[in-house]
Design a protein around this motif. Structure first.
Motif, PDB file in Angstrom:
ATOM      1  N   ILE A 185      24.299  23.104  35.633  1.00  0.00           N
ATOM      2  CA  ILE A 185      25.324  22.913  34.603  1.00  0.00           C
ATOM      3  C   ILE A 185      26.370  21.951  35.126  1.00  0.00           C
ATOM      4  O   ILE A 185      26.811  22.060  36.282  1.00  0.00           O
ATOM      5  CB  ILE A 185      25.997  24.256  34.223  1.00  0.00           C
ATOM      6  CG1 ILE A 185      24.994  25.182  33.521  1.00  0.00           C
ATOM      7  CG2 ILE A 185      27.213  24.021  33.317  1.00  0.00           C
ATOM      8  CD1 ILE A 185      25.554  26.549  33.195  1.00  0.00           C
ATOM      9  N   GLY A 186      26.773  21.000  34.271  1.00  0.00           N
ATOM     10  CA  GLY A 186      27.871  20.095  34.584  1.00  0.00           C
ATOM     11  C   GLY A 186      28.967  20.255  33.549  1.00  0.00           C
ATOM     12  O   GLY A 186      28.688  20.333  32.346  1.00  0.00           O
ATOM     13  N   ILE A 187      30.215  20.318  34.015  1.00  0.00           N
ATOM     14  CA  ILE A 187      31.357  20.539  33.122  1.00  0.00           C
ATOM     15  C   ILE A 187      32.409  19.490  33.403  1.00  0.00           C
ATOM     16  O   ILE A 187      32.783  19.265  34.563  1.00  0.00           O
ATOM     17  CB  ILE A 187      31.946  21.953  33.306  1.00  0.00           C
ATOM     18  CG1 ILE A 187      30.896  23.026  32.969  1.00  0.00           C
ATOM     19  CG2 ILE A 187      33.193  22.134  32.446  1.00  0.00           C
ATOM     20  CD1 ILE A 187      31.358  24.439  33.251  1.00  0.00           C
ATOM     21  N   ALA A 188      32.912  18.846  32.347  1.00  0.00           N
ATOM     22  CA  ALA A 188      33.951  17.823  32.496  1.00  0.00           C
ATOM     23  C   ALA A 188      34.968  17.964  31.382  1.00  0.00           C
ATOM     24  O   ALA A 188      34.647  18.384  30.269  1.00  0.00           O
ATOM     25  CB  ALA A 188      33.338  16.423  32.472  1.00  0.00           C
ATOM     26  N   THR A 189      36.214  17.587  31.685  1.00  0.00           N
ATOM     27  CA  THR A 189      37.312  17.656  30.721  1.00  0.00           C
ATOM     28  C   THR A 189      37.976  16.290  30.611  1.00  0.00           C
ATOM     29  O   THR A 189      38.188  15.615  31.633  1.00  0.00           O
ATOM     30  CB  THR A 189      38.353  18.700  31.154  1.00  0.00           C
ATOM     31  OG1 THR A 189      37.740  19.992  31.181  1.00  0.00           O
ATOM     32  CG2 THR A 189      39.529  18.731  30.184  1.00  0.00           C
TER      33      THR A 189
END
Length: 451
Positions: free
Chosen positions: A360-364
């Motif tokens: 999983i990759g998460i970016a804001t």
């Protein structure tokens, strides 16, 4: 004209106001000209008759209408008969301006008289308009042979005729109760079902039952067909997303805007090899189970699924409704996914199946969100560099934790927006494919997978 009743029906409606003049509802009744005609026939006025005309001088009531042959003349094209068709030459002559003499007896009450001579007999009629409902004025009248001994009682019969219609209206209101019950049920069902549709809660929409009233039966068939059609399409559009769009913009649609959001990308590790081991039906079942797990965790934290692409999932927080905790909510969803996936993998191991590992990759960051596509085929989606960063972080998991059952990598902006939770740690600066410069990457600390 009602086919089921075999006769014409008159619908009388009138608004109801309270003592202050405020509208509070409507009073309604449906009655048959036959009902009034039976009542007037039994009045018995020698050679005369009491009659009721509508505004077009069609017969709403006349003793002769009780004859079954008269009822047979009525149809959908001709629900009411005129005096000529009725076979009453006396009334026909009295209603013909060229064959009668006419005048007004009382201007205040509108009481009129007509006289006409038919076969050497002189007939006289008294008539008065009666308002039964708002917007409807019926003519109630009585005619009699002028030589008849009952001539002196005509005024009494005129009043009797006017009252007769009102009495039958009262009786019809009692009969209306049964009809109202038959109507209220489908109306209530339609209202309840429509409210469920407004909530996009199609699972609880009841099937509308058939009804003896033709119009309601047609409406029920159309409504049930609509539900069946919606049920086929609801799986293609996230209900939570549609509800948020409706709350934000109603029926006006959603414009494309720049918004700070948090993006999650997930991918199944080694899916190409997995797809070669399973037959198509088992592979599809495995993917559907996995996506169901992902969707449940994401929606539980207020996220929206943007798309499924092969074995990958893209989800987002912070649009269309603005929320300040989008980054924290996304991290909570990742923790839920970890917990649920490990429970599911335990079950798979017990059944002799291979466990599923994911990255999983998460970016804001800033992104363009809104309706994107051709006019007749659009998607509510998100584009921008933040989407690319989340996708590249997911792929970076191969390098950071190649043997992990679940690897969750988080951009520094996400960590900062979520107030740097304790369960993430800095793993260094990395260059992401397709982007210049390095980015600081954090990793979520997750419990070990089951053996």
């Amino acid at each position: 004209y009602s086919k089921s009743a075999g006769t014409a029906l008159v619908s009388a409606r009138s608004p109801v106001f309270d003592k202050d003049g405020a509208y509070i509802g409507v009073s309604a009744a449906v009655f048959s000209p036959l009902d009034i005609s039976v009542f007037l026939r039994d009045a018995g006025i020698g050679d005369g008759a009491v009659f009721v005309l509508d505004e077009k001088d069609r017969l709403l009531a006349h003793p002769i209408l009780t004859d079954p042959s008269m009822q047979a003349l009525m149809s959908e094209d001709k629900p009411l008969l005129n005096a000529t068709e009725l076979g009453d030459p006396i009334l026909a002559a009295l209603l013909d301006p060229e064959r009668r003499d006419a005048g007004t007896l009382d201007k205040d009450t509108g009481l009129k008289y007509w006289t006409a001579e038919i076969e050497d007999k002189k007939y006289v009629a008294l008539a008065q308009q009666v308002s039964v409902t708002r917007g409807n004025r019926y003519t109630v009248g009585v005619y009699i042979d002028q030589s008849d001994s009952s001539y002196t009682d005509m005024i009494r019969y005129l009043g009797f005729g006017a009252i007769a219609g009102l009495i039958v209206m009262g009786l019809a209101m009692l009969r209306l109760r049964q009809l109202a019950e038959r109507i209220s049920q489908p109306v209530t069902e339609l209202a309840s079902a429509s409210n469920a549709i407004a909530r996009l809660d199609l699972e609880t929409v009841p099937e509308i039952q058939s009804n003896p009233v033709r119009e309601f039966n047609d409406a029920a068939d159309a409504f049930n067909a609509m539900i069946a059609g919606l049920a086929q399409f609801r799986v293609y559009v996230p209900r939570s997303l549609v509800m948020e769009i409706l709350r934000e913009r109603g029926s006006k649609g959603v414009p494309s805007v720049e918004r700070e959001v948090t993006i999650l990308f997930s991918d199944i590790v080694g899916f190409t090899g997995i797809s070669q081991k399973y037959p198509p039906d088992e592979l599809v079942e495995m993917l559907n189970d996995h996506f169901t797990l992902m969707n449940g965790a994401i929606e539980a934290e207020g996220g929206n699924i943007d798309k499924y692409s092969g074995d990958s999932v893209m989800a987002f927080w912070g649009a269309p409704a603005i929320r300040k905790d989008h980054a924290a909510a996304c991290l909570r969803a990742a923790s839920r996914i970890s917990h649920l996936l490990r429970e599911d993998n335990q079950r798979r191991l017990e059944q002799g199946a291979d466990p599923i590992h994911i990255r999983i990759g998460i970016a804001t960051g800033k992104a363009i969100v809104g309706n994107i596509g051709a006019p007749d085929r659009i998607n509510y989606t998100i584009i921008g560099d933040t989407v690319n960063v989340a996708n590249r972080l997911e792929q970076l998991g191969k390098q950071v934790s190649p043997d992990a059952d679940i690897c969750v990598l988080v951009a520094a902006e996400t960590a900062a927006s979520a107030d740097n939770p304790e369960n993430i740690s800095n793993v260094g600066m990395f260059e992401l494919r397709g982007r210049t410069g390095s980015v600081q990457v954090f990793q979520m600390n997750l419990e070990d997978a089951p053996s």
